[in-house]
Design a protein around this motif. Structure first.
Motif, mmCIF file in Angstrom:
data_model
loop_
_atom_site.group_PDB
_atom_site.id
_atom_site.type_symbol
_atom_site.label_atom_id
_atom_site.label_comp_id
_atom_site.label_asym_id
_atom_site.label_seq_id
_atom_site.Cartn_x
_atom_site.Cartn_y
_atom_site.Cartn_z
ATOM 1 N N ALA A 147 32.493 -17.965 3.440
ATOM 2 C CA ALA A 147 33.998 -18.188 4.246
ATOM 3 C C ALA A 147 35.012 -17.815 3.372
ATOM 4 O O ALA A 147 36.023 -16.959 4.048
ATOM 5 N N ALA A 148 35.009 -17.897 1.999
ATOM 6 C CA ALA A 148 36.054 -17.453 1.322
ATOM 7 C C ALA A 148 35.713 -16.008 0.772
ATOM 8 O O ALA A 148 37.102 -15.431 0.003
ATOM 9 N N THR A 149 34.888 -15.365 0.987
ATOM 10 C CA THR A 149 34.637 -13.960 0.440
ATOM 11 C C THR A 149 34.814 -12.962 1.587
ATOM 12 O O THR A 149 34.181 -13.203 2.676
ATOM 13 N N LEU A 208 41.272 -23.933 -2.369
ATOM 14 C CA LEU A 208 41.298 -25.430 -2.074
ATOM 15 C C LEU A 208 43.088 -25.571 -2.337
ATOM 16 O O LEU A 208 43.582 -26.237 -1.832
ATOM 17 N N GLY A 209 43.370 -25.014 -3.442
ATOM 18 C CA GLY A 209 44.763 -24.944 -3.693
ATOM 19 C C GLY A 209 45.917 -24.433 -2.579
ATOM 20 O O GLY A 209 46.769 -25.003 -2.142
ATOM 21 N N GLY A 210 45.216 -23.125 -2.072
ATOM 22 C CA GLY A 210 46.043 -22.786 -0.904
ATOM 23 C C GLY A 210 46.006 -23.450 0.365
ATOM 24 O O GLY A 210 46.811 -23.768 1.005
ATOM 25 N N GLU A 221 41.487 -17.484 5.759
ATOM 26 C CA GLU A 221 40.218 -18.205 4.824
ATOM 27 C C GLU A 221 39.653 -17.189 3.965
ATOM 28 O O GLU A 221 39.491 -17.561 2.858
ATOM 29 N N ARG A 222 39.668 -15.860 4.310
ATOM 30 C CA ARG A 222 39.406 -14.803 3.350
ATOM 31 C C ARG A 222 40.398 -13.952 2.943
ATOM 32 O O ARG A 222 41.290 -13.485 3.918
ATOM 33 N N THR A 223 40.811 -13.575 1.801
ATOM 34 C CA THR A 223 41.796 -12.826 1.385
ATOM 35 C C THR A 223 41.382 -11.380 0.641
ATOM 36 O O THR A 223 42.228 -10.972 -0.048
ATOM 37 N N GLY A 224 40.233 -11.229 0.890
ATOM 38 C CA GLY A 224 39.793 -9.878 0.242
ATOM 39 C C GLY A 224 39.746 -10.005 -1.198
ATOM 40 O O GLY A 224 39.208 -10.958 -2.129
ATOM 41 N N TYR A 235 47.957 -9.099 -7.322
ATOM 42 C CA TYR A 235 46.520 -9.466 -7.619
ATOM 43 C C TYR A 235 45.627 -9.044 -6.559
ATOM 44 O O TYR A 235 45.669 -9.313 -5.523
ATOM 45 N N ASN A 236 45.129 -7.793 -7.251
ATOM 46 C CA ASN A 236 44.300 -7.357 -6.259
ATOM 47 C C ASN A 236 43.411 -6.233 -7.088
ATOM 48 O O ASN A 236 43.652 -5.863 -8.187
ATOM 49 N N ILE A 237 42.630 -5.461 -6.449
ATOM 50 C CA ILE A 237 41.791 -4.106 -6.923
ATOM 51 C C ILE A 237 42.605 -2.885 -6.234
ATOM 52 O O ILE A 237 42.423 -2.816 -4.874
#
Length: 390
Positions: A147-149, A208-210, A221-224, A235-237
């Motif tokens: 779910a987070a991915t 969970l911190g978010g 829920e997902r942030t790429g 903070y990214n690619i």
């Protein structure tokens, strides 16, 4: 002397979880006897070719193979005889399997009270999920990892690496080490268990911190490839002219370094990006500015300049690049063995570095049943006899 010299391990391991735990023990000096069913462990021939799969060869260095049919009385008796000589038994069968074979922890510990019975399970032996069978992807789904991915507007996505299986194996290795240490004090063995599902919850710290740090802020829920808690930017690619690059800033020093390395010093004074919280609030603008710069330069150029400015970054390497990675080779994490069927193949070295317990040469994964006669003869005290392996 190796850390686990004179420790005998029976590994009833399948796929990745149990075999990786056994591999770590073998690399640190334990005698690991891989107990396989007639026809071999499932991973052995996953390649659908008449030779062992590369995955099997990777995870079974320095072990010996013994074939036992545990569905027969003879096979069960042979395993119990072996258990009397062993220090550790590893199993990661589906729930209830070992009990149906009449080889549960109670029977094993009755035969050898000093035995460490180590169980790698999907969800453990207690709790409402205990009965469920588990594979890496299903635990990723159940644990919140899937779910987070993925991208915010896309579906839940499994991780490319089988990190759940290996996390279970690593934690099981830790539990076995602790139990062996405790046995030095008590003289008693015990049952140890690791649930793969249990090991993933701490890994969701950023997500969970978010959830808990900003209860009034609605986050996807997902942030790429962005920070799971959406608390850091950049903070990214990011795309380079010849591939992709990961960049992360967790301090003002890093942000100043990014601006300098990318030739955009004016970004430091831009009010949208003054503080970490400002950059997080304007994350789209941060990524637009970053991408406009990175697209015009190569990965190597960007890494050179960003590293010189003290900014954490790394090129996104392909699997083909990783297969011959010079850093992994120099550190001995990629090592080569001669396999009788596959020839010269790369296998994992040991990531655990003990200054007083160096890892010795690696032997190729054993052929199916290669040591059955020798090991069973040693236990029985009789001359080796041919034991069919299929």
């Amino acid at each position: 002397m190796s850390a686990f010299d004179d420790i005998r391990v029976l590994e009833l391991g399948q796929i990745y979880n149990g075999p990786y735990c056994g591999l770590l023990l073998a690399q640190l000096g334990a005698e690991v006897i891989k107990i396989e069913p007639p026809g071999g462990e499932q991973l052995r021939f996953r390649s659908h070719q008449p030779v062992e799969s590369h995955e099997f060869v990777m995870l079974n260095s320095n072990k010996v193979s013994v074939v036992l049919d545990l569905k027969t009385d003879a096979g069960r008796h042979a395993l119990l005889d072996l258990a009397e000589t062993a220090d550790v038994l590893i199993e990661n069968f589906a729930p209830g399997t070992i009990e149906r074979l009449q080889l549960g922890p109670e029977q094993l510990l009755e035969h050898n009270p000093r035995l460490i019975v180590a169980r790698g399970k999907g969800y453990g032996s207690t709790g409402p999920y205990a009965h469920m069978s588990a594979m890496d992807i299903t635990v990723q789904a159940m644990s919140g990892s899937a779910a987070a991915t993925g991208m915010p507007d896309g579906p839940p996505t499994k991780a490319g690496a089988a990190f759940v299986d290996f996390s279970g194996g690593i934690h099981l290795f830790g539990a076995i080490s602790a139990a062996l240490f405790q046995r030095e004090r008590t003289g008693r063995g015990q049952l140890v268990e690791v649930s793969m599902h249990d090991t993933i919850y701490p890994m969701l710290a950023s997500s969970l911190g978010g959830l808990h740090n900003n209860p009034d802020r609605k986050l996807p829920e997902r942030t790429g490839n962005r920070h799971s808690g959406m608390a850091l930017a950049p903070y990214n690619i990011y795309e380079a002219s010849d591939g992709w690059l990961a960049i992360i800033c967790i301090s003002e020093r890093h942000w100043r370094g990014v601006a300098t390395a990318l030739g955009r010093p004016e970004l430091v004074d831009d009010p949208r990006f003054s503080k970490e919280s400002d950059r997080a609030a304007n994350i789209d603008a941060v990524d637009e500015e970053m991408s406009a710069c990175t697209k015009t330069r190569t990965r190597a150029e960007l890494v050179r300049d960003l590293q010189a400015a003290g900014v954490p970054c790394a090129p996104v390497k392909s699997i083909r690049e990783i297969d011959t990675d010079e850093h992994l080779i120099e550190r001995g994490m990629i090592r080569y063995v001669e396999h009788p069927a596959r020839g010269r193949v790369p296998v994992p070295g040991c990531p655990l570095r003990l200054s007083d317990s160096p890892v010795g040469p690696l032997r190729a994964a054993p052929l199916l049943g290669q040591s059955t006669e020798e090991i069973l003869a040693e236990v029985s005290g009789e001359e080796p006899q041919h034991v069919p392996t299929a």
